[in-house]
Design a protein around this motif. Structure first.
Motif, PDB file in Angstrom:
ATOM      1  N   GLU A 220     -55.709 -25.898  25.966  1.00 40.44           N
ATOM      2  CA  GLU A 220     -55.400 -26.546  24.698  1.00 40.44           C
ATOM      3  C   GLU A 220     -55.738 -28.032  24.797  1.00 40.44           C
ATOM      4  O   GLU A 220     -55.953 -28.560  25.884  1.00 40.44           O
ATOM      5  CB  GLU A 220     -53.920 -26.370  24.355  1.00 40.44           C
TER       6      GLU A 220
ATOM      7  N   HIS B 144     -55.031 -22.647  14.431  1.00 42.27           N
ATOM      8  CA  HIS B 144     -54.354 -22.498  15.736  1.00 42.27           C
ATOM      9  C   HIS B 144     -54.316 -23.819  16.499  1.00 42.27           C
ATOM     10  O   HIS B 144     -54.334 -23.843  17.732  1.00 42.27           O
ATOM     11  CB  HIS B 144     -55.018 -21.416  16.596  1.00 42.27           C
TER      12      HIS B 144
ATOM     13  N   ASN C 150     -52.924 -23.049  20.418  1.00 43.93           N
ATOM     14  CA  ASN C 150     -52.643 -21.617  20.539  1.00 43.93           C
ATOM     15  C   ASN C 150     -51.483 -21.253  19.617  1.00 43.93           C
ATOM     16  O   ASN C 150     -50.663 -20.406  19.947  1.00 43.93           O
ATOM     17  CB  ASN C 150     -52.308 -21.279  22.003  1.00 43.93           C
TER      18      ASN C 150
ATOM     19  N   SER D 212     -52.111 -16.557  17.306  1.00 47.38           N
ATOM     20  CA  SER D 212     -53.144 -16.614  18.337  1.00 47.38           C
ATOM     21  C   SER D 212     -52.664 -15.949  19.620  1.00 47.38           C
ATOM     22  O   SER D 212     -51.518 -16.126  20.033  1.00 47.38           O
ATOM     23  CB  SER D 212     -53.512 -18.077  18.610  1.00 47.38           C
TER      24      SER D 212
ATOM     25  N   PRO E  10     -55.477 -19.646  23.900  1.00 47.63           N
ATOM     26  CA  PRO E  10     -56.081 -20.877  23.387  1.00 47.63           C
ATOM     27  C   PRO E  10     -57.492 -20.652  22.842  1.00 47.63           C
ATOM     28  O   PRO E  10     -58.346 -20.100  23.534  1.00 47.63           O
ATOM     29  CB  PRO E  10     -56.114 -21.797  24.609  1.00 47.63           C
TER      30      PRO E  10
END
Length: 570
Positions: free
Chosen positions: A62, A102, A148, A152, A155
């Motif tokens: 991320e 996301h 994420n 989701s 990631p």
């Protein structure tokens, strides 16, 4: 100057792109500054929906910078526990909207704006539509960071391009992004369905045939002979691949020829969100539901208004008769015109067998309202709520421990439903009226897991809505949600670790709301539904040093309430 230009285009110009086949190449830059590798493509078959964008890999982490793909005006910000999670929508002067989902967080300007709105609304989840030019972005400006969030499963960045006016999703691969692909789609199986007055190998059950690739095309394994008669439908099972990744993605276009005549064609250029759930009619629902196999049917159900079929001769249904073989050819392509070809023949074989006439007490028709009713249950299906006509099946089962109604098995798990329908179930007469607010309808899935469906109780029945066949009953929820502190306790000094974390959850109906207060004032808390964790960052929320009281109120869907209090220091 940029601001005036953008507003002029967006407000004054009509939509420039409706149904255009030539999409602008090079107008949009990449939303990331790393090579674009895909884990999911546009039109890919998913549970109850087509995938409406690209899933772009973020190296499994991320926090990567996300860039505005072109100059534009921010039109929407949403934060949700499910779906797209943290997401931004940007309208561009050329009539398109880009969507970035996301996300882990927004840029500093947006974070400040969003937090002010969260405190104003006293809610972590927000959905803000911006009708003005509060936020104008330049092409290549950092707007957020990858994450994420939402539904989701890891990631990545979910990226979409939509028509601004119609809000229909477009295939981003048509816009010329730099993605390497010289691989043709993989094909695995052909499935043949005997339809009304149709037979395959003198049977009424669908049959599956494995495909083998040889000399540049696919054939039936062992050159199997298919014998059929009457009305039949076909489906093809396959996926697409991209270079430098092992992920199986969705197919772009499929053409089916019968004796060199184009009978059926599908193209994944554009998807209307209003019709997205009709994927359950497009694909072989049982194959996907049971095995996660992507079978694209090449014939169209009675209730299927999808706009992805430029050719649908006889709704794709093949009528086999006479004494000449039927030559079937499939051409399956990806966006980059990498082609896979499949050829086989169907041999007419007249069948003297007759279809069984089965008495049907409850015949449901897709283009009519349908009802099933007994003393214990009532089911009302709206017009076009199902995809095809069929004989509705019903079975009453004894309740499990803790249930206050019989289990009602409606039809079967492997038949999809399009629209929400109303269910009314009689509850036990032993349930007093004062417990009615705590009665909750439940769905028991194929694995026996119980999921709450809500509903309201009246006159001895619970009424609710759903859109899935399967097993239903009712239970009573009088248990309040639980909260377990993970790193805080009475009187603790939180200065070394100024982030309080809790495990929260509910036994049945689910958490409806969560609110946190410090010294009587609402404070922003973050609920990670997937992990069942609630957290409060005292530094980010600017809690001053000193002694404080934290109050957390959890409420479930049946309005059972838990109050948690703790004193702490900073």
């Amino acid at each position: 100057m940029i601001l005036k230009k953008i507003i002029l285009f967006i407000v004054c110009l009509p939509l420039m792109v409706a149904w255009a086949q030539d999409y602008p190449k090079g107008y949009f830059r990449s939303p990331l500054d790393i090579p674009l590798l895909l884990s999911g493509s546009f039109g890919e078959l998913r549970s109850n929906h087509f995938h409406t964008g690209l899933d772009i890999k973020t190296n499994g982490v991320e926090g990567l910078k996300i860039y505005a793909c072109a100059e534009g005006v921010l039109s929407r910000i949403k934060i949700s526990h499910w779906g797209y999670g943290k997401v931004l929508y940007i309208n561009h002067p050329n009539g398109y909207t880009t969507v970035y989902a996301h996300l882990s967080k927004f840029n500093s300007r947006l974070e400040k704006f969003v937090k002010e709105k969260q405190y104003e609304l006293e809610s972590e989840e927000i959905d803000i539509t911006l009708s003005d030019s509060t936020f104008v972005f330049r092409k290549g400006e950092v707007i957020a960071y990858s994450g994420n969030t939402g539904s989701s499963g890891g990631p990545h960045l979910h990226f979409e391009i939509r028509e601004t006016q119609s809000e229909k999703a477009l295939n981003p691969l048509l816009f010329g992004f730099n993605i390497s692909d010289n691989l043709s789609p993989d094909l695995y199986h052909i499935k043949i369905y005997p339809l009304k007055n149709g037979w395959v190998n003198a049977q009424k059950n669908p049959l599956v045939y494995k495909l083998i690739r040889a000399e540049g095309k696919y054939n039936l394994q062992n050159n199997t002979k298919i014998k059929a008669y009457g009305n039949i439908g076909l489906a093809i099972h396959g996926n697409d691949l991209f270079n430098a990744t092992q992920n199986k993605c969705g197919i772009y276009s499929i053409e089916m020829y019968v004796n060199d005549t184009l009978y059926y064609k599908q193209v994944m250029d554009k998807i209307d969100f209003a019709y997205n759930r009709y994927i359950n009619s497009h694909m072989d629902y049982i194959e996907f539901n049971e095995n996660k196999n992507s079978y694209h049917k090449s014939f169209i159900d009675g209730n299927n208004p999808l706009e992805i079929y430029p050719v649908k001769k006889n709704a794709g249904i093949i009528h086999v008769n006479g004494n000449k073989n039927y030559k079937i050819k499939y051409l399956v392509r990806d966006v980059y015109n990498n082609l896979s070809k499949c050829e086989f023949e169907i041999i007419p074989e007249e069948v003297t067998l007759t279809e069984k006439n089965t008495d049907c007490e409850n015949y449901f028709e897709f283009n009519k309202e349908n009802q099933f009713k007994t003393e214990l249950i009532e089911v009302n299906i709206p017009m076009y709520g199902i995809y095809n006509n069929y004989c509705f099946q019903y079975k009453k089962i004894a309740p499990q421990a803790g249930m206050c109604a019989a289990i009602h098995y409606l039809h079967n798990y492997n038949t999809p439903v399009q629209e929400y329908f109303q269910i009314k179930i009689k509850i036990d007469s032993t349930v007093s009226e004062k417990l009615y607010p705590q009665v909750c309808a439940v769905y028991i899935n194929k694995k026996g897991k119980i999921n709450a469906e809500g509903g309201y109780c009246e006159n001895g029945y619970i009424t609710f809505k759903s859109r899935a066949w399967g097993k239903y009953s009712a239970m009573i929820d009088t248990v309040a949600p639980f909260i377990t502190p993970l790193n805080i306790n009475e009187g603790k000094n939180m200065k070394p670790t100024p982030k309080a974390e809790f495990s929260i959850g509910d036994n049945l109906s689910g958490i409806k709301s969560y609110k946190a207060y410090i010294n009587g004032k609402w404070i922003l808390s973050h609920y990670n539904v997937k992990k069942g964790k609630l957290s409060i960052n005292f530094i980010e929320e600017k809690i001053p040093e000193g002694k404080h009281q934290l109050d957390i109120i959890l409420t479930d869907e049946r309005n059972n309430v838990t109050n948690y209090k703790v004193n702490f220091e900073l």
